[in-house]
Structures are given as C-alpha cells and as structure tokens.
Design an enzyme around this catalytic site. Structure first.
Site, short mmCIF file in Angstrom:
data_model
loop_
_atom_site.label_atom_id
_atom_site.label_comp_id
_atom_site.label_asym_id
_atom_site.label_seq_id
_atom_site.Cartn_x
_atom_site.Cartn_y
_atom_site.Cartn_z
N GLU B 60 -21.76 -26.83 -13.37
CA GLU B 60 -20.52 -26.86 -14.16
C GLU B 60 -19.33 -27.35 -13.34
O GLU B 60 -18.54 -28.16 -13.81
CB GLU B 60 -20.20 -25.49 -14.75
CG GLU B 60 -20.97 -25.15 -16.03
CD GLU B 60 -22.34 -24.57 -15.73
OE1 GLU B 60 -22.67 -24.36 -14.55
OE2 GLU B 60 -23.11 -24.30 -16.69
N HIS B 129 -22.24 -13.09 -21.35
CA HIS B 129 -22.28 -14.21 -22.29
C HIS B 129 -21.40 -13.98 -23.52
O HIS B 129 -21.61 -14.58 -24.57
CB HIS B 129 -23.71 -14.46 -22.77
CG HIS B 129 -24.58 -15.10 -21.74
ND1 HIS B 129 -24.90 -14.49 -20.55
CD2 HIS B 129 -25.20 -16.31 -21.70
CE1 HIS B 129 -25.68 -15.29 -19.83
NE2 HIS B 129 -25.86 -16.40 -20.51
#
Lengths: 327, 327
Positions: B60, B129
């Site tokens: 990322e 998450h």
C-alpha cells in the site's frame, strides 16, 4: 566500465566550479544559521558534493531528480540559482519554494528538481512514480533518486525497489552511504554492510564504489542512467561517501573521533579536484579566477536573500489547495 | 437514467473518465485479473489493458507513493485499497506527500489523485477491518474527503473527484455496493463537492449523516414519523469541503440536530459539525447537538456485540429523543 565519457580541462573546471559553489554556498549558509538568519534544521552536504555534481552532469535537463532533506547540493547541481536557494533558507518569498518549504524542501520544477523530502525513505516510491509516469507516456526520461544508507532499513525503500523492478521502471536508486544514520554508524543499523546487495533480492542491477572523484561518479552513473533510458530497467547504486559536518547544525558529531574526521578530510574529492587542476594541469590562474567569481555569486545570493521580502499570508491557503480552499 | 448498483455506478464513473482522459489509470490489489476484491473493477482490465488497470502486490505504501509521484508529474491515478483499513500503512504517503507537496513546493506541484475503497464496518470482520477512516483524513488540510450514500452520488461525485486537481479520498461501503438506484447516463453529469443533500425534509429535528448512515437515518425518520416527529435527514456527501450553509439552514428550521456517523466519538467529523453548528447557529439551538456514533471501543467480532457497537436505528432514535427532550 563500458561507458567512456569525454574529458577536457574546460569540463573539469566547470565541475570543480559547481562543487566549489555548493561548498561555499553551504559554508555561508552555516554562518547565516549561526547568526540566526536561518531557522529550523540545516543539513549540510559538505563532503558529498562530487555525487550531486557528477550525477547531474550526466543527466539530461528533463531527467527527474528527487532527494532527501540534505538537498542544497542536488538543487544547485540541477541548475537552481544560488539566489533562489539562499532565499529559501532565509524563508523569503523569492526562494525556490516561496519560503514555504525551507532547507529540507527545495523544489524547482523548471530544472526537474522534484524536491527534497523530510521523511526518510518516503520519497523513494514517489520517485518511482515519476519514472512510472515517464514510462506510461512513452518518454525516455529517467529518474534519479538519492537517499542515505539510513533509508535502507525502512519499508518504503523496499517497496519502491520491489515495484520498480517488477514494473521495469526507468529509475536509478542512488544510496549515498555516508556511514552514519544521523549519529548511528552503519555497523549498528545494517546486518549487511554492502547496501547494493539489497538489489539482488529484487533481481535488479547493482553497482557500488567508494567515491574518489567526480569523474568516477559520472562514469558509474552514466551506465546506470543508460540502462534506465534504453532498457527501462532500474539500478541500485551504492556510493560510499562521508559528510564532514554533523547530521544537522545542531549535531556536534560526538559519535566519531576527530582522527577519523581528519583522516576523511584528507581524501576530500573537492580539494583533490582542485589540486589536480592546479598542480597537475597547471590551471592555477583559471581556478583562482573561478573561485573569485564564486565568491561574488555567493555574496550576491546572501545579499539577495537578506533584502528579499517575506511571503505573505495570502500564500497559505492558495498553496494548500489547487482552486478553492476545501474547509 | 439507468437503474444500477452502487458498485456499478463507481465502475461507470471510472470507465467514463478513463475513456475521456488517457492520463487516468487504476491501480490496486486484485483490481485487474481478479476483477476487484468487491468486483467494483470487473471488466476494466479487459477494456483498458494492463497498462491502465494495474494489479499491485501488497505494498500500500509503495503503490500509494508511486501514484502520488505519477500524479505530481501529470498523470491522474485512481488508487483502490482493498479497504480503507489498509490505507493505514500508506498514511505517511497521504499525509506527508499527497497533502503537502503543493504547499512545500511553493505551489509548483499539484497532486490530482483519487484514493478509493470501502470504509467503516462490514459484517463481523473484526477490529482491524472495521475502521471509519474519514475522520483521520478529513483532519488534514490539502485533502478532500467524500462519502456518497447512493449510486447516483457515487457516480457523479467520483467523476468530480477524478477531474479535481487535488487529492480526493473517496469513502465507499461494502454494505452499500449492492444497493440500487437511478443513475444518469450523461457522461458529463458531475455532482459538485461541498454540497449536502436534504434527502427527507422535516421541521422538528435535523439528522445529519453520510454514507451508510444516511440509510439508517432515513429508517429512523420513518419511525419518528409514526410518533409525529418530522425529522429532516441531510446527506452530507462531502466531508471536506463541508456544506456549512445547508447544515445551518436546516438547524435554523429545526433548532435541534443529531449527527449520525460510523467511527468513534472522540473528535472526528461529527464533532467538527457540532462545533460549527454551535458557533454559526448558537441562537437557533434549543438543545445541545448530540452524536450517534460507533461506541468508543475496538470493533468486536461477536455478532450481537458488533451490532451493539455499530450505530443503528435505535441509537439514532435515542439521540433524537434526547434532543427533543422526549426520552
């Protein structure tokens, strides 16, 4: 080496002029810092000048360059005016970044100097992105990105190299290994001293040398640049070097002995370049003439910086967003 | 008009803008051959090829940095994170490069880039998450943050984001990807940033929400109507810039407000809205502004506990009754 670059007295004098300009610029910046005219951090490049000058001299004017917060030398080598550079240090609106960036954030898009960055390693993927853009557009432009060996432990170094190798980006990663990550010697930051070996895991070409002269830097980097330009393949080049000043102006450098420092200063490639021009080539007169000219350029830069106006508050929001401010 | 799902609306926006502008490309994990982790980019690789729909390895920070670098030299990347949770490892790139490059270069550089991903809670995906990341990013000057609740807004706002010259963070929701709605076929229909939408007019209380919480607020309003309370529901859509005017006008009519959002109560966009309303409409308020938020704990896995932590209709109703002094 496969590359052989042309050499001439004229070129040698010009390369020496650039290195000497950077050194004198920074010596005067250090003086201004001590006088309180420059704030914040000031990381001097003194000792590493052959790398910036050698690299820039084998780059095309439109090749991108990105570096760390130790960025004055790179910017001047790219063609930034000493006036714009000194004014930035003084926080003036005539500075390269309008006085908003400071010592660590020299930008000069006109000279493809895409910045000095303050987060160690963070600019490495950014640099890979500029190379990505060149490839995407089908241009044969190359990116050179510079960082210290201290950056080789952080994730962005590895992600940048990994992606550049995977996507075959036209970039040269140059590690200026000055042996100290701030105050910590590389023996205490890296399990393997040879930084260039990191390229092996990414299947990337590598090169490594201990800097002795600007010509040597030119020869090595020209080859890596050629690989990027013609094959669109990255290279990791480790250049072993040494900085003669502390990490920044606030660092007394107690982590290294005076003997070590003196020993390294004897190998100063800038002074050696001068000695070669004066003693071996008999160019004493030309050297002294250019040094006198450099003195005037630096004095002019300091005067210009002192006399320039400061940036106004109207710049703050206008430079934060393109277009209307988003609040 | 075509009836389409939220995910299809996002895809349509990306495809139309990629047809329109060759500088736009999509990069992210699983966006190409896998067709998107949530199938948002389904079919895009086949349409645009590997040059413009790039599968990235799990890097990322790396691909965020590369995209920022590409944007600052003229490309217009769309970066997809599998979820906004994973942007945390790219936070330095977004904070220190995307948001700062323009100002620290004295306005020489712009970063036209879109970051997009599903945000906030899904269903029992646990503490790592389920983050509502808009609160972190809306704090940062230099960024814009959007959070559409409907397919029409998803398409129109994403197109506006892609055409914007600033970094725009686009908050989607896994729970919204399947919802259907009418969407314009006009490839030039843009929804402007900084404009809230009154999705249900009312006179007794303003419920201010975005993304999934707009739907929760509408359910709450239906319940309230049964009690004779006419709630006005405002879909903020754009968190930065924020449409102060519409919010103030609404509170001027209703004199009471509840901000309903996912994410923790300490600070955040809801607190920002409450601050602005008390400053700009103090004399109009008949009750303190309350917030219906995620509870102040990490998200638990257990389904019952998760539903207890996520703000639902019951928590919105509880807060509305409190501002109406009906509890």
């Amino acid at each position: 080496m496969t590359t052989t670059l042309p050499k001439s007295d004229e070129l040698s004098l010009d390369l020496y002029r650039q290195m000497h300009t950077i050194r004198r610029f920074e010596e005067e910046a250090a003086r201004a810092y001590a006088q309180g005219k420059i704030g914040g951090f000031l990381h001097l490049y003194i000792g590493q000048e052959p790398i910036a000058v050698g690299a820039s001299s084998v780059m095309r004017p439109d090749d991108y360059l990105l570096t760390t917060y130790r960025d004055h030398g790179m910017a001047l080598a790219r063609g930034m005016s000493p006036r714009a550079a000194m004014a930035e240090l003084f926080g003036k609106v005539t500075g390269c970044s309008k006085g908003l960036g400071g010592s660590m954030h020299f930008f000069d898009v006109e000279h493809s100097m895409l910045g000095g960055y303050g987060i160690v390693g963070g600019h490495i993927p950014i640099a890979a992105g500029t190379a990505f853009a060149s490839k995407y557009r089908g241009e044969d432009r190359v990116t050179l990105v510079f960082f210290g060996e201290g950056a080789c432990s952080i994730g962005d170094f590895h992600e940048g190299l990994s992606l550049a190798a995977l996507w075959k980006l036209p970039i040269v990663f140059v590690c200026e290994n000055n042996e100290y990550s701030m105050g910590t010697p590389m023996s205490r930051t890296m399990s393997v001293e040879d930084v260039s070996m990191k390229a092996l895991g990414y299947g990337m070409a590598r090169d490594r040398f201990f800097v002795e002269s600007v010509d040597q830097v030119r020869e090595h980097l020209a080859e890596a640049i050629e690989r990027a330009r013609t094959l669109s393949e990255p290279t990791l080049v480790e250049i072993r070097t040494y900085r003669f000043r502390g990490h920044s102006m606030s660092d007394p450098g107690k982590y290294r002995t005076p003997d070590e420092l003196e020993d390294r200063k004897k190998k100063d490639a800038v002074l050696r370049a001068r000695a070669e021009l004066v003693d071996e080539k008999g160019l004493k007169e030309a050297v002294e003439k250019l040094e006198a000219e450099v003195e005037e350029v630096i004095a002019d830069a300091v005067r210009f910086a002192e006399e320039s106006p400061e940036p106004g508050i109207e710049l703050l929001e206008a430079t934060t967003y393109s277009g209307e401010f988003a609040r | 008009m075509t009836v389409m799902r939220y995910r299809e609306a996002i895809r349509a926006a990306m495809m139309e803008e990629m047809e329109r502008d060759s500088r736009v490309f999509l990069v992210g994990e699983e966006v190409g051959h896998y067709q998107g982790a949530y199938k948002v980019s389904e079919g895009m690789l086949e349409r645009f090829g590997e040059k413009r729909v790039l599968d990235a390895p799990i890097t990322e920070s790396g691909f965020t940095g590369i995209s920022i670098g590409a944007a600052m030299v003229g490309l217009r990347p769309i970066v997809e994170y599998m979820t906004w949770n994973f942007s945390a490892v790219a936070f330095d790139q977004i904070l220190n490069n995307a948001a700062k490059l323009r100002q620290m270069s004295g306005g020489q550089l712009t970063v036209p880039i879109v970051f997009r991903a599903p945000n906030a809670s899904a269903k029992q995906v646990g503490s790592q998450h389920s983050h509502a990341m808009e609160h972190f990013y809306a704090h940062i000057p230099g960024l814009k943050v959007l959070a559409p609740a409907t397919p029409a807004d998803a398409k129109g706002l994403l197109k506006t984001a892609i055409r914007d010259d600033n970094p725009v963070l686009f908050m989607e929701s896994e729970t919204l990807y399947n919802i259907k709605g009418e969407v314009s076929d006009d490839p030039d229909l843009l929804v402007p940033m900084g404009k809230a939408n009154i999705v249900r007019p009312g006179k007794d209380v303003s419920i201010i929400a975005w993304s999934r919480m707009v739907h929760v607020a509408l359910e709450a309003a239906t319940e309230l109507a049964k009690e004779g309370v006419e709630a006005e529901v405002i879909d903020v859509r754009s968190l930065r810039p924020l449409d102060e005017t519409t919010l103030v006008e609404s509170v001027t009519r209703t004199h009471r407000a509840v901000v309903a959002h996912e994410g923790w109560p300490y600070g955040g966009v809801g607190a920002e809205i409450a601050d602005r309303l008390q400053r700009l409409a103090f004399d109009e308020l008949d009750a303190p502004i309350l917030r219906a938020t995620t509870l102040d704990v990490p998200m638990p896995y257990n389904a019952k506990l998760e539903q207890h932590v996520i703000p639902g209709v019951a928590r919105v109703l509880e807060n509305v009754r409190a501002v109406l002094y009906r509890s």
